[in-house]
Design a protein around this motif. Structure first.
Motif, short mmCIF file in Angstrom:
data_model
loop_
_atom_site.label_atom_id
_atom_site.label_comp_id
_atom_site.label_asym_id
_atom_site.label_seq_id
_atom_site.Cartn_x
_atom_site.Cartn_y
_atom_site.Cartn_z
N ASN A 1 52.17 33.89 40.67
CA ASN A 1 51.46 35.17 40.56
C ASN A 1 50.57 35.43 41.78
OD1 ASN A 1 49.55 33.20 39.99
ND2 ASN A 1 48.62 34.31 38.30
N CYS A 2 51.11 35.15 42.96
CA CYS A 2 50.34 35.38 44.18
C CYS A 2 49.91 36.84 44.30
CB CYS A 2 51.15 34.98 45.40
SG CYS A 2 52.73 35.85 45.58
N TRP A 3 50.74 37.77 43.77
CA TRP A 3 50.44 39.20 43.86
C TRP A 3 49.13 39.54 43.17
CZ3 TRP A 3 50.13 42.12 39.34
CH2 TRP A 3 50.59 41.49 38.18
N ALA A 4 48.86 38.92 42.03
CA ALA A 4 47.62 39.18 41.31
C ALA A 4 46.43 38.59 42.07
CB ALA A 4 47.70 38.60 39.90
N HIS A 5 46.64 37.44 42.71
CA HIS A 5 45.56 36.83 43.50
C HIS A 5 45.20 37.69 44.71
CE1 HIS A 5 44.92 32.80 41.66
NE2 HIS A 5 46.12 33.05 41.14
N SER A 6 46.19 38.21 45.40
CA SER A 6 45.89 39.01 46.59
C SER A 6 45.22 40.33 46.19
CB SER A 6 47.16 39.28 47.40
OG SER A 6 48.10 40.04 46.65
N ALA A 7 45.66 40.93 45.09
CA ALA A 7 45.05 42.19 44.63
C ALA A 7 43.61 41.98 44.21
CB ALA A 7 45.86 42.76 43.47
N MET A 8 43.33 40.90 43.47
CA MET A 8 41.97 40.65 43.02
C MET A 8 41.06 40.22 44.16
SD MET A 8 41.65 41.42 39.79
CE MET A 8 42.44 42.87 40.49
N ALA A 9 41.60 39.49 45.14
CA ALA A 9 40.79 39.10 46.30
C ALA A 9 40.38 40.34 47.09
CB ALA A 9 41.57 38.13 47.19
N ALA A 10 41.32 41.29 47.27
CA ALA A 10 40.99 42.53 47.98
C ALA A 10 39.97 43.35 47.19
CB ALA A 10 42.26 43.34 48.21
N THR A 11 40.10 43.37 45.87
CA THR A 11 39.14 44.10 45.03
C THR A 11 37.76 43.48 45.12
OG1 THR A 11 40.91 44.73 43.50
CG2 THR A 11 38.66 44.87 42.69
N GLU A 12 37.68 42.17 44.99
CA GLU A 12 36.40 41.48 45.10
C GLU A 12 35.75 41.73 46.45
OE1 GLU A 12 37.48 37.64 42.20
OE2 GLU A 12 37.68 37.50 44.38
N SER A 13 36.56 41.71 47.50
CA SER A 13 36.04 41.91 48.86
C SER A 13 35.42 43.29 49.00
CB SER A 13 37.16 41.72 49.88
OG SER A 13 36.70 41.95 51.18
N PHE A 14 36.07 44.31 48.44
CA PHE A 14 35.50 45.66 48.52
C PHE A 14 34.17 45.73 47.78
CE2 PHE A 14 34.69 49.87 46.88
CZ PHE A 14 34.83 50.65 48.02
N LEU A 15 34.11 45.17 46.58
CA LEU A 15 32.89 45.22 45.79
C LEU A 15 31.74 44.49 46.49
CD1 LEU A 15 34.44 44.53 42.28
CD2 LEU A 15 33.42 46.69 43.04
#
Length: 639
Positions: free
Chosen positions: A114-128
């Motif tokens: 599930n690398c796709w979920a990790h990359s999406a959440m990492a990008a979301t966390e980074s923005f926040l």
């Protein structure tokens, strides 16, 4: 192109369509863009899951699966997505930029694909983190929540298709699956609300809960499969500006640790022979001076410079979980930033596209089949007709655009009866969407809705980059087979006057189609919040959840999502029965709030009550002080 010339061109092309389409279905003249060739290739011969990163037989894959969305019309276009003037000046870009110190701890996806979920959440966390909404130490978003609900239906919401023999947690996805989930309200939630299982034997269905953060925009920076090495410096700078202003960028890459990774310098570059993407990672910065000699001799780039990339294999791998990818890496693709905010306290989502964008559709004539640069195309109107579930207030709408600097006109009608323009026109708003992708537009004025009354959101748009401009969800084989549509929901028009129900049209290539327009509204009536928002309690114990309601005296009903874990009575007193998780919901007639309950341990026999009034009084006083010390919860309204 001047506005006068553009309007004249629109008028001429529209007249051509009126005469050309006379006597035939307008909707039948709309065709989907060609499928993403990577999607076609993928389902012609799926890669082998490589969740544990072993070489094994077949093609390795760490959880990346392409969507049908075709962005090839963007070619090597350069465009700006930054809101500040500094983001648009090339001279403001430093030679190096590194967000690693501002990122959350690197997680390990093993044993899941599930690398796709990790990359999406990492990008979301980074923005926040970059916006100052959270810090890197107090934010941890759940990848498991996305992983599970991507391929498992819940509460009448359909799931994406998995026709393989792989379990859902190994099947894979990409950014547009993540965007579909997040935009419909499936996440983002905290890791504590849906923790990752320890192993494949411990997988579970997380409890559905209100999102903590809301995705507002997901902008596309890549151009699908066009090799990064062929792109000019201006487009590279475009991605750098996006990282600087919006945080980490989720991207796809072909990853083969054995053949192309330098374990000493952490440099990575392929030799150009891999043709498929098998991993999703996150770009967190760059270093223009990173030496070309740091890559393997067999695949050394021509010049210095590399992206700083976050992996999802734990901080023990690479340089604390990170590695360096040459600017010339030919397999880099996609590229999405996740613009996110604190989830509104009292928002309702109106939508017909829970599976999100499947493909853009457009005219089957007049140049759209030739791809990009075919010149100005005639405008097209598309609309969704909704029924108000309450006396809500419409505040914003969201939709997908297929090209940069795409002009859109938004109209809202209330009191509709029949077509989407049969009611009263209450709002007209023009906007130019800077970047392709998912976009939320805040309305200039709020629109009052009446319960059970029909209202519509109508969008008129066109582009000189492509004629495929209508975002559409439909039942695509091997992807969105669970898409559902009904008559009276989505509409299309060639002139903004005569609208055709997309469900009535003969669209063999678009079964169960709806257009992708979401409407966001705030709810009326009572307000309710709970203290505490989350609760950890031992089995056999009791604790009271306090409901704060306005106006006072409002009737509140209580419910536990799992009465085998805990029960709750009419006064909000929770009784813990056995270890597990449950959600306690307190509801008014038009609103609700939730408390996430974790029960630990096993019930223990009761102990004798202590004698002596001072001890009893001290205990009660401490409990009251502890309750008062709890911070108020964000309101959770019915959506």
């Amino acid at each position: 192109m001047s506005k006068i010339f553009r309007k004249s061109a629109y008028l001429a092309l529209t007249l051509i369509f009126i005469f050309t389409l006379a006597g035939q279905s307008f909707a039948s003249a709309l065709k989907p863009a060609p499928l993403n060739p990577k999607f076609v290739e993928w389902y012609g011969g799926q890669a082998t899951s490589g969740k544990t990163r072993s070489s094994g037989a077949g093609k390795l894959n760490y959880g990346y699966a392409p969507s049908p969305v075709n962005w090839s019309h963007l070619g090597g276009l350069v465009y700006n997505i930054g809101s500040s003037s500094s983001s648009r000046r090339a001279d403001t870009l430093p030679a190096s930029y590194d967000l690693r110190s501002k990122m959350t701890a690197v997680k390990d996806q093993n044993p899941f694909g599930n690398c796709w979920a990790h990359s999406a959440m990492a990008a979301t966390e980074s923005f926040l983190i970059g916006r100052g909404l959270v810090s890197s130490t107090d934010i941890d978003l759940s990848e498991w929540y996305l992983t599970y609900f991507a391929y498992n239906p819940s509460n009448s919401v359909g799931a994406f298709t998995n026709n393989s023999e792989k379990p859902y947690y190994d099947y894979g996805a990409d950014d547009w699956t993540a965007v579909a989930l997040l935009s419909r309200g499936t996440g983002s939630v905290l890791e504590s609300q849906a923790p990752v299982p320890a192993s494949s034997k411990d997988v579970y269905a997380p409890l559905r809960t209100n999102r903590t953060y809301k995705l507002t925009n997901a902008w596309y920076l890549g151009n699908l499969g066009v090799k990064e090495v062929h792109l000019n410096d201006q487009r590279r700078d475009m991605i750098k500006r996006a990282i600087k202003e919006y945080g980490a960028v989720s991207v796809g890459i072909h990853f083969n640790e054995k053949d192309y990774y330098n374990e000493v310098t952490y440099g990575y570059m392929t030799n150009g022979s891999p043709s498929y993407t098998n991993h999703a990672v996150t770009i967190v910065g760059w270093d223009d001076s990173y030496s070309k000699d740091n890559f393997k001799e067999s695949c050394k780039p021509n010049d210095n410079g590399a992206w700083i990339v976050r992996n999802s294999w734990g901080d023990w791998w690479g340089e604390g979980g990170y590695f360096y990818v040459s600017y010339e890496e030919p397999t880099l693709c996609d590229g999405v930033v996740y613009v996110t905010e604190q989830a509104p306290q009292n928002e309702r989502i109106y939508e017909y596209d829970p599976l999100g964008l499947v493909q853009f559709i457009g005219y089957s004539k007049y140049g759209v089949e030739s791809g990009s640069g075919s010149g100005e195309t005639a405008p097209v109107w598309y609309a969704n007709l909704f029924t108000a579930k309450g006396n809500d207030t419409l505040t914003s709408v969201a939709f997908y655009t297929s090209a940069p600097e795409q002009e859109c006109e938004i109209k809202v009608y209330t009191g509709c009866d029949g077509s989407p323009i049969s009611g009263k026109l209450v709002l007209t708003q023009k906007t130019t969407v800077a970047a392709p992708g998912y976009n939320t537009v805040v309305l200039d004025s709020h629109v009052k809705l009446t319960r059970h009354e029909k209202f519509s959101v109508v969008i008129c748009t066109s582009s000189d980059k492509t004629g495929f401009v209508v975002p559409c969800e439909y039942a695509q084989d091997n992807y969105s087979e669970n898409a559902v549509s009904h008559e009276g929901e989505s509409w299309l028009s060639y002139d903004g006057v005569k609208f055709e129900d997309i469900a009535d049209a003969t669209l063999d290539s678009l079964p169960n189609a709806n257009v992708c327009i979401k409407a966001f509204a705030t709810l009326p009536g009572t307000s309710i919040s709970l203290i505490p928002q989350s609760l950890e309690i031992d089995a056999g114990s009791k604790m009271t959840i306090l409901a704060l309601v306005t106006p006072q005296g409002t009737v509140v009903t209580w419910e536990s999502s799992d009465t085998s874990v805990c029960t709750v009575d009419a006064n909000g007193i929770v009784t813990a029965l056995k270890a597990g998780n449950a959600v306690v919901t307190a509801s008014t007639a038009d609103n609700f709030a939730q408390c996430f309950v974790t029960v630990t341990g096993s019930p223990t026999p009761p102990t004798p009550a202590p004698t002596g009034g001072s001890s009893s009084g001290c205990s009660a006083g401490f409990a009251a002080l502890a309750l008062l010390a709890l911070v108020p919860i964000i309101l959770k309204k019915r959506s």
